[in-house]
Design an enzyme around this catalytic site. Structure first.
Site, mmCIF file in Angstrom:
data_model
loop_
_atom_site.group_PDB
_atom_site.id
_atom_site.type_symbol
_atom_site.label_atom_id
_atom_site.label_comp_id
_atom_site.label_asym_id
_atom_site.label_seq_id
_atom_site.Cartn_x
_atom_site.Cartn_y
_atom_site.Cartn_z
ATOM 1 N N CYS A 186 -1.968 2.210 7.761
ATOM 2 C CA CYS A 186 -0.719 1.436 7.255
ATOM 3 C C CYS A 186 -1.712 -0.138 8.151
ATOM 4 C CB CYS A 186 0.326 1.533 7.724
ATOM 5 S SG CYS A 186 1.021 0.701 9.459
ATOM 6 N N GLU A 236 0.987 -0.916 0.010
ATOM 7 C CA GLU A 236 -0.105 -0.160 0.105
ATOM 8 C C GLU A 236 0.853 1.596 0.213
ATOM 9 O OE1 GLU A 236 -2.708 -1.933 3.975
ATOM 10 O OE2 GLU A 236 -2.512 0.294 3.789
ATOM 11 N N ASN A 287 -5.738 3.659 15.354
ATOM 12 C CA ASN A 287 -6.831 3.330 14.393
ATOM 13 C C ASN A 287 -7.146 1.407 14.806
ATOM 14 O OD1 ASN A 287 -8.597 3.646 12.318
ATOM 15 N ND2 ASN A 287 -6.555 2.948 10.896
ATOM 16 N N SER A 310 8.652 5.180 16.429
ATOM 17 C CA SER A 310 7.728 4.749 17.269
ATOM 18 C C SER A 310 7.958 4.194 18.956
ATOM 19 C CB SER A 310 6.645 3.608 16.182
ATOM 20 O OG SER A 310 6.788 4.101 15.045
ATOM 21 N N CYS A 357 5.357 -7.927 7.500
ATOM 22 C CA CYS A 357 6.286 -7.059 8.805
ATOM 23 C C CYS A 357 6.323 -8.321 9.408
ATOM 24 C CB CYS A 357 5.894 -6.088 9.177
ATOM 25 S SG CYS A 357 6.662 -5.167 10.547
HETATM 26 N N1 SAH Z 1 8.157 -0.080 11.374
HETATM 27 C C1 SAH Z 1 8.254 1.529 11.372
HETATM 28 C C2 SAH Z 1 7.506 2.129 9.998
HETATM 29 C C3 SAH Z 1 5.448 2.061 10.089
HETATM 30 S S1 SAH Z 1 4.175 1.749 11.087
HETATM 31 C C4 SAH Z 1 7.817 1.898 12.177
HETATM 32 O O1 SAH Z 1 6.597 1.121 13.466
HETATM 33 O O2 SAH Z 1 7.653 2.739 12.858
HETATM 34 C C5 SAH Z 1 3.969 3.655 10.943
HETATM 35 C C6 SAH Z 1 3.457 4.064 12.506
HETATM 36 O O3 SAH Z 1 2.228 3.837 12.382
HETATM 37 C C7 SAH Z 1 3.886 3.675 13.374
HETATM 38 O O4 SAH Z 1 4.742 5.029 14.935
HETATM 39 C C8 SAH Z 1 3.493 2.329 13.894
HETATM 40 O O5 SAH Z 1 3.248 2.696 15.348
HETATM 41 C C9 SAH Z 1 1.449 3.287 13.864
HETATM 42 N N2 SAH Z 1 0.717 2.272 13.520
HETATM 43 C C10 SAH Z 1 0.919 1.351 13.265
HETATM 44 N N3 SAH Z 1 -0.370 0.566 13.752
HETATM 45 C C11 SAH Z 1 -1.266 1.791 13.950
HETATM 46 C C12 SAH Z 1 -2.909 1.747 14.557
HETATM 47 N N4 SAH Z 1 -3.473 0.042 14.537
HETATM 48 N N5 SAH Z 1 -3.353 2.723 15.012
HETATM 49 C C13 SAH Z 1 -2.357 3.558 14.916
HETATM 50 N N6 SAH Z 1 -0.971 3.493 14.341
HETATM 51 C C14 SAH Z 1 -0.389 2.297 14.325
#
Ligand code: SAH
Length: 351
Positions: free
Chosen positions: A336, A91, A293, A213, A111
């Site tokens: 995502c 995506e 989310n 994160s 992932c």
């Molecule tokens: N692997 C990387 C980048 C991908 S996720 C990382 O972990 O930073 C991008 C951001 O979205 C990250 O901060 C992740 O923790 C957050 N994220 C993932 N799933 C989410 C969800 N369901 N709701 C809110 N944020 C989410």
């Protein structure tokens, strides 16, 4: 040997065209098509002999294939589901800001980090993307929109530092003057906290913005949310952040997803503020709060608006700069991993 046309510099395109026995002006035409991501057979002003020669030489332009596209009626956010040459689904999301278009790209199919609240990891890891497949997402989106993309966030599917070499190659390619020429300062990379990768990245000399994160400052509690914490504690992660700032002069921003009853109490905000200040020394700190989310396969719930503003206020009163991320594309489920996951289960093409 197969040649990814997208990965070639101006000079390499010129040599290729010369080697195939065509005049120099054809190189310029070819370069313009490559920059647009046009397939070889549709490069209409090139003679058929040159197009055939390129194919015989093993050249290809592996632009991801658009499977589904969703456009938010609320804010114009566009979400793409692309398939790669081997059928893997990924995506990308394009967001409209006042300063231009920002694309969120994926760097892996699936992932393996296993963060409990994230949809990208639900079916595990399939494979790493090649640098050109990451770049191809930008070309495909630009082609579709007919507009230039000026900013990139590596916050799509996958963990960038778990695909280190290809991600660094991608950063060089996208920044190349004869490529898309997107400045490093317009690129953000987000990681769940691979400490070895952060330390390696510090030495690359790339003035990109690094995001961590974090989601919980307590090592034991973070382990339950983010398994990577079993490998590196929060203390080790923050030490790497401090060193990154010392070495590069680039400040780091912290992402904090607010999950109801998990990590959103005012007490946790105080512990977060104190922990960051204690471990980061002189580094200016910015925390980006993201209301969860929810993913239907998991029990986690989103924090209420009150809890979000209380958390933010508490951080600010402790001297921490904190913003709440505006949710873009609320009507198209723009976060995502969710589309790939559902799309992978149901490829019938309906939304
Ligand atoms: N692997 C990387 C980048 C991908 S996720 C990382 O972990 O930073 C991008 C951001 O979205 C990250 O901060 C992740 O923790 C957050 N994220 C993932 N799933 C989410 C969800 N369901 N709701 C809110 N944020 C989410």
């Amino acid at each position: 040997m197969a040649i990814d046309l997208i990965a070639l510099s101006d000079n390499e395109i010129a040599s290729l065209v010369a080697e195939l026995g065509f005049p120099a002006y054809r190189a310029k035409q070819l370069r313009q098509w490559i920059a647009k991501g046009t397939p070889i057979e549709q490069m209409s002003n090139l003679p058929k002999a040159l197009r055939d020669a390129l194919r015989e030489r093993g050249c290809s332009l592996p632009i991801p294939h658009l499977v589904q596209k969703f456009v938010s009626q609320v804010d114009g956010t566009v979400k793409y589901l692309f398939s790669l040459a081997d059928g893997q689904l990924i995506e990308s999301v394009v967001m409209r800001y006042e300063h231009g278009l920002t694309i969120c790209v994926s760097c892996q199919a699936g992932c393996r980090m296993g963060c409990r609240f994230c949809a990208s990891t639900l079916r595990g890891w399939e494979r790493n993307l090649k640098a050109t497949e990451i770049l191809g997402q930008i070309l495909a989106a630009q082609n579709d929109l007919g507009e230039r993309i000026s900013n990139i966030v590596m916050m799509g599917i996958g963990e960038p530092l778990d695909n280190y070499e290809e991600v660094i190659r991608f950063l060089h390619l996208v920044n190349a003057e004869d490529g898309l020429n997107i400045g490093y300062r317009h690129i953000s990379l987000s990681t769940c906290g691979l400490v070895d990768g952060i330390r390696r990245l510090a030495k690359e000399g790339l003035p990109i913005t690094l995001s961590i994160s974090l989601h919980n400052i307590d090592t034991e509690e973070r382990k339950a949310l983010m398994p990577i914490t079993n490998k590196w504690s929060v203390e080790e992660l923050l030490a790497a952040c401090r060193d990154y700032f010392t070495e590069t002069g680039r400040r780091i921003s912290f992402e904090y997803t607010l999950i109801a009853g998990e990590n959103d109490s005012p007490d946790k905000a105080i512990r977060l503020a104190n922990g960051l200040k204690k471990h980061l020394g002189k580094m200016p700190i910015h925390v980006n709060l993201i209301p969860l989310n929810p993913v239907s396969e998991r029990q986690y719930r989103k924090s209420g608006a009150d809890a979000v503003s209380r958390f933010q206020a508490r951080l600010v009163s402790c001297g921490i700069n904190a913003t709440v991320r505006r949710k873009l594309g609320p009507d198209i489920n723009a976060s995502c991993g969710q589309l790939r996951y559902n799309g992978a289960l149901d490829t019938s093409g309906t939304s």
